[in-house]
Design an enzyme around this catalytic site. Structure first.
Site, PDB file in Angstrom:
ATOM      1  N   LYS A   1       0.855  -1.206   0.000  1.00  0.00           N
ATOM      2  CA  LYS A   1       0.000   0.000   0.000  1.00  0.00           C
ATOM      3  C   LYS A   1       0.881   1.242   0.000  1.00  0.00           C
ATOM      4  CE  LYS A   1      -1.675   1.674   4.010  1.00  0.00           C
ATOM      5  NZ  LYS A   1      -1.430   3.089   4.328  1.00  0.00           N
ATOM      6  N   ASN A   2       1.899   1.283   0.854  1.00  0.00           N
ATOM      7  CA  ASN A   2       2.684   2.506   1.024  1.00  0.00           C
ATOM      8  C   ASN A   2       3.717   2.738  -0.070  1.00  0.00           C
ATOM      9  OD1 ASN A   2       1.124   3.030   3.189  1.00  0.00           O
ATOM     10  ND2 ASN A   2       2.679   2.593   4.739  1.00  0.00           N
TER      11      ASN A   2
ATOM     12  N   CYS B   1      -5.239  12.977  12.165  1.00  0.00           N
ATOM     13  CA  CYS B   1      -5.832  11.643  12.059  1.00  0.00           C
ATOM     14  C   CYS B   1      -5.623  11.003  13.432  1.00  0.00           C
ATOM     15  CB  CYS B   1      -5.194  10.849  10.949  1.00  0.00           C
ATOM     16  SG  CYS B   1      -3.520  10.379  11.368  1.00  0.00           S
TER      17      CYS B   1
ATOM     18  N   ARG C   1       0.232  15.151  12.314  1.00  0.00           N
ATOM     19  CA  ARG C   1       0.783  14.806  11.000  1.00  0.00           C
ATOM     20  C   ARG C   1       0.747  15.984  10.030  1.00  0.00           C
ATOM     21  NH1 ARG C   1      -1.371   9.142   9.255  1.00  0.00           N
ATOM     22  NH2 ARG C   1       0.493   9.175   7.967  1.00  0.00           N
TER      23      ARG C   1
ATOM     24  N   ASP D   1       4.943   1.233  11.963  1.00  0.00           N
ATOM     25  CA  ASP D   1       3.739   0.557  11.455  1.00  0.00           C
ATOM     26  C   ASP D   1       3.629  -0.880  11.947  1.00  0.00           C
ATOM     27  OD1 ASP D   1       3.631   2.162   8.172  1.00  0.00           O
ATOM     28  OD2 ASP D   1       3.167   2.852  10.199  1.00  0.00           O
TER      29      ASP D   1
ATOM     30  N   ARG E   1      -8.399  -0.507   4.742  1.00  0.00           N
ATOM     31  CA  ARG E   1      -7.500   0.464   4.092  1.00  0.00           C
ATOM     32  C   ARG E   1      -6.181  -0.194   3.712  1.00  0.00           C
ATOM     33  NH1 ARG E   1      -7.184   6.282   6.689  1.00  0.00           N
ATOM     34  NH2 ARG E   1      -6.005   6.392   4.757  1.00  0.00           N
TER      35      ARG E   1
HETATM   36  C1  EPZ Z   1       4.228   7.299   5.971  1.00  0.00           C
HETATM   37  O1  EPZ Z   1       3.438   8.352   6.510  1.00  0.00           O
HETATM   38  C2  EPZ Z   1       3.336   6.067   5.962  1.00  0.00           C
HETATM   39  N1  EPZ Z   1       2.172   6.315   5.112  1.00  0.00           N
HETATM   40  C3  EPZ Z   1       2.874   5.751   7.384  1.00  0.00           C
HETATM   41  O2  EPZ Z   1       2.131   4.525   7.334  1.00  0.00           O
HETATM   42  C4  EPZ Z   1       4.124   5.514   8.248  1.00  0.00           C
HETATM   43  O3  EPZ Z   1       3.713   5.298   9.581  1.00  0.00           O
HETATM   44  C5  EPZ Z   1       5.030   6.750   8.179  1.00  0.00           C
HETATM   45  O4  EPZ Z   1       5.373   7.028   6.801  1.00  0.00           O
HETATM   46  C6  EPZ Z   1       6.329   6.551   8.955  1.00  0.00           C
HETATM   47  O5  EPZ Z   1       7.008   5.429   8.485  1.00  0.00           O
HETATM   48  C7  EPZ Z   1       2.296   6.190   3.769  1.00  0.00           C
HETATM   49  O6  EPZ Z   1       3.360   5.888   3.258  1.00  0.00           O
HETATM   50  C8  EPZ Z   1       1.059   6.426   2.952  1.00  0.00           C
HETATM   51  P1  EPZ Z   1       6.255  10.922   7.817  1.00  0.00           P
HETATM   52  P2  EPZ Z   1       3.966   9.891   6.423  1.00  0.00           P
HETATM   53  O7  EPZ Z   1       6.120  12.090   6.900  1.00  0.00           O
HETATM   54  O8  EPZ Z   1       4.583  10.125   5.112  1.00  0.00           O
HETATM   55  C9  EPZ Z   1       6.030  14.224  11.229  1.00  0.00           C
HETATM   56  C10 EPZ Z   1       0.284   3.127   7.718  1.00  0.00           C
HETATM   57  O9  EPZ Z   1      -0.164   2.643   8.761  1.00  0.00           O
HETATM   58  N2  EPZ Z   1       6.018  15.155  10.082  1.00  0.00           N
HETATM   59  O10 EPZ Z   1       7.535  10.147   7.833  1.00  0.00           O
HETATM   60  O11 EPZ Z   1       2.859  10.757   6.859  1.00  0.00           O
HETATM   61  C11 EPZ Z   1       4.707  13.467  11.304  1.00  0.00           C
HETATM   62  O12 EPZ Z   1       3.777  14.241  12.041  1.00  0.00           O
HETATM   63  C12 EPZ Z   1       0.726   4.575   7.689  1.00  0.00           C
HETATM   64  O13 EPZ Z   1       0.424   2.493   6.636  1.00  0.00           O
HETATM   65  C13 EPZ Z   1       6.058  16.526  10.329  1.00  0.00           C
HETATM   66  O14 EPZ Z   1       6.108  16.959  11.472  1.00  0.00           O
HETATM   67  O15 EPZ Z   1       5.085   9.854   7.564  1.00  0.00           O
HETATM   68  C14 EPZ Z   1       5.075  12.201  12.014  1.00  0.00           C
HETATM   69  O16 EPZ Z   1       5.093  12.445  13.416  1.00  0.00           O
HETATM   70  C15 EPZ Z   1       0.484   5.274   9.025  1.00  0.00           C
HETATM   71  N3  EPZ Z   1       6.022  17.384   9.276  1.00  0.00           N
HETATM   72  C16 EPZ Z   1       6.485  11.926  11.520  1.00  0.00           C
HETATM   73  O17 EPZ Z   1       6.990  13.178  11.023  1.00  0.00           O
HETATM   74  C17 EPZ Z   1       5.953  16.951   7.978  1.00  0.00           C
HETATM   75  O18 EPZ Z   1       5.948  17.786   7.038  1.00  0.00           O
HETATM   76  C18 EPZ Z   1       6.529  10.892  10.414  1.00  0.00           C
HETATM   77  O19 EPZ Z   1       5.883  11.421   9.295  1.00  0.00           O
HETATM   78  C19 EPZ Z   1       5.914  15.563   7.745  1.00  0.00           C
HETATM   79  C20 EPZ Z   1       5.952  14.679   8.810  1.00  0.00           C
END
Ligand code: EPZ
Length: 416
Positions: free
Chosen positions: A22-23, A115, A120, A303, A395
């Site tokens: 998915k990711n 969420c 996020r 995850d 999902r």
């Molecule tokens: C991706 O989310 C995955 N989703 C998530 O999987 C996964 O948990 C996450 O990466 C971490 O590995 C998809 O790939 C669709 P991040 P993403 O940007 O891109 C903070 C699942 O269950 N952050 O690495 O949103 C954020 O708040 C999902 O399949 C900022 O502060 O993850 C979080 O605390 C859940 N500012 C942390 O970084 C930003 O601009 C990680 O976010 C971006 C992120």
């Protein structure tokens, strides 16, 4: 709404085929905005988020087709607005920002909103795109981005954001000049996106390390591509086999990308044997407790945190889990306690004490991986567990009932 009913206590035996990731598929679908020609994707999982992404591509002016696990995308007339009613259901929609800015010089994307697992924000995406010449304003819940073409830049992320790295990979692939991303995310799904972009003619190197180089090209062309297998789905079925004391073969399992997870489960005395592209999971003795801290890749993936917590509930000595990526990713804890688990929360740590057994009960899913952990726990709990609001699970887990019943679980879906 539907619920999943589980009659627990049966060791899983047999084979599970791992679906496409998915990711990896979500960013790859957004990257289909970039080329002039047709894209054909294989091994795409049939999940709610994939259907949502295809609807978004249609709204943005693409023709799409989804049959079996194959998707074709052809851009017709690109539009630049991603509406709220779609973005609110799937945060990954924000990944259309990079391609639209790069191609059209404009993007209007609804703020994803919070969420269940935390705020996020997307501030790191926007800051990096501003370095490439984009300007943003936030008004009435929308992020409105504009630019006169994107120019390559030397960008250092404050945090190795997965989505931020993916948005910038797509934007930089057709920007003017060279872009360097430092402190980039190293996740396998980011690497899969980079490989797909290169298959369409992009010039990306260093993906999988913290420093990625992208040489912009004028336009990308169509391509065929197979999406990588889903390492988190694989890890979830590994946890299910471990907690039920079964013996399961995971087919098409991305073992290399699951290193941190495999070593944790080996420390729990779960036998894991790699057999080519399959993984044999067997647990005959008792589960031993371990401590877990979630980290960016190649550390232990956030995850998989909820799923290994379910296993720790029945492990000798339990363990301490530290969630370092999201500020609120313990929504499954109180539901596991309803099944008889002994877990105490302290800030971003969860102290799990092993108990002798779990007992089935109705529990509520709150987010994708929390639901997965409730299913894993329900498979081991004595008696019946009803997991409510199972749409969260749909999902990220393709054909979950078929896969689980295929290895001997007593699982079925009912109206709540
Ligand atoms: C991706 O989310 C995955 N989703 C998530 O999987 C996964 O948990 C996450 O990466 C971490 O590995 C998809 O790939 C669709 P991040 P993403 O940007 O891109 C903070 C699942 O269950 N952050 O690495 O949103 C954020 O708040 C999902 O399949 C900022 O502060 O993850 C979080 O605390 C859940 N500012 C942390 O970084 C930003 O601009 C990680 O976010 C971006 C992120």
């Amino acid at each position: 709404m539907e619920k999943l009913v589980i009659e627990g206590g049966r060791p899983l035996q047999g084979k599970v085929r791992v679906s496409g990731s998915k990711n990896a598929a979500l960013p790859i679908l957004m990257a289909c905005l970039l080329p002039g020609g047709e894209v054909r994707l294989r091994n795409v999982p049939r999940l709610r988020d994939i259907h949502t992404s295809l609807r978004l591509l249609n709204i943005l002016g693409c023709e799409t087709e989804f049959s079996g696990n194959e998707v074709t995308v052809q851009v017709r007339e690109l539009k630049t607005e991603a509406p709220y009613d779609l973005v609110k259901t799937m945060r990954a929609s924000v990944l259309c920002m990079g391609p639209l800015l790069a191609l059209k010089g404009e993007a209007k994307v609804s703020l994803p909103g919070g969420c269940a697992i935390g705020a996020r924000p997307v501030d790191l995406h926007l800051k990096a795109l501003e370095q490439m010449g984009a300007q943003f304003e936030l008004s009435s819940g929308y992020i409105h981005g504009r630019c006169n073409g994107l120019r390559g830049a030397h960008i250092t992320f404050d945090f190795p954001t997965v989505g931020g790295t993916e948005n910038l990979l797509m934007a930089a692939s057709v920007a003017e000049g060279e872009t360097i991303l430092e402190n980039a995310a190293r996740e396998p799904e980011v690497q899969d996106l980079a490989e797909f972009l290169n298959a369409m003619g992009a010039k990306i190197s260093g993906h999988g390390t913290s420093v990625i180089h992208i040489q912009g090209v004028p336009r990308l062309h169509g391509a065929e591509y197979r999406v990588m297998p889903d390492r988190i789905e694989a890890g979830t079925y590994l946890a299910a086999a471990a907690i039920t004391g079964g013996e399961v073969v995971l087919e098409d399992c991305p073992c290399r990308e699951l290193d941190a997870v495999l070593s944790k489960f080996r420390n729990m005395d779960v036998e894991l044997e790699e057999r080519g592209s399959d993984l044999l999971v067997r647990r005959s003795g008792t589960l031993r407790g371990v401590d877990v801290t979630t980290q960016p890749y190649p550390g232990f993936p956030t995850d998989m945190q909820a799923q290994i917590m379910a296993c720790l509930c029945l492990a000798e000595g339990g363990g301490v889990i530290e969630e370092k990526i999201f500020e609120n990713r313990f929504m499954h804890v109180l539901e596991l306690v309803r099944l008889g688990a002994d877990i105490r929360l302290k800030g971003r740590s969860a102290m799990v004490r092993g108990v002798r057994s779990l007992v089935g009960a109705p529990v509520m899913a709150s987010d994708l991986r929390a639901s997965a952990s409730l299913v894993v726990a329900g498979l081991a709990a004595r008696g019946r567990t009803d997991v409510l609001r199972i749409y969260h699970l749909d999902r990220g887990y393709e054909n979950i009932e078929e896969k689980l019943t295929g290895v001997g679980a007593r699982v079925w879906r009912e109206e709540e």
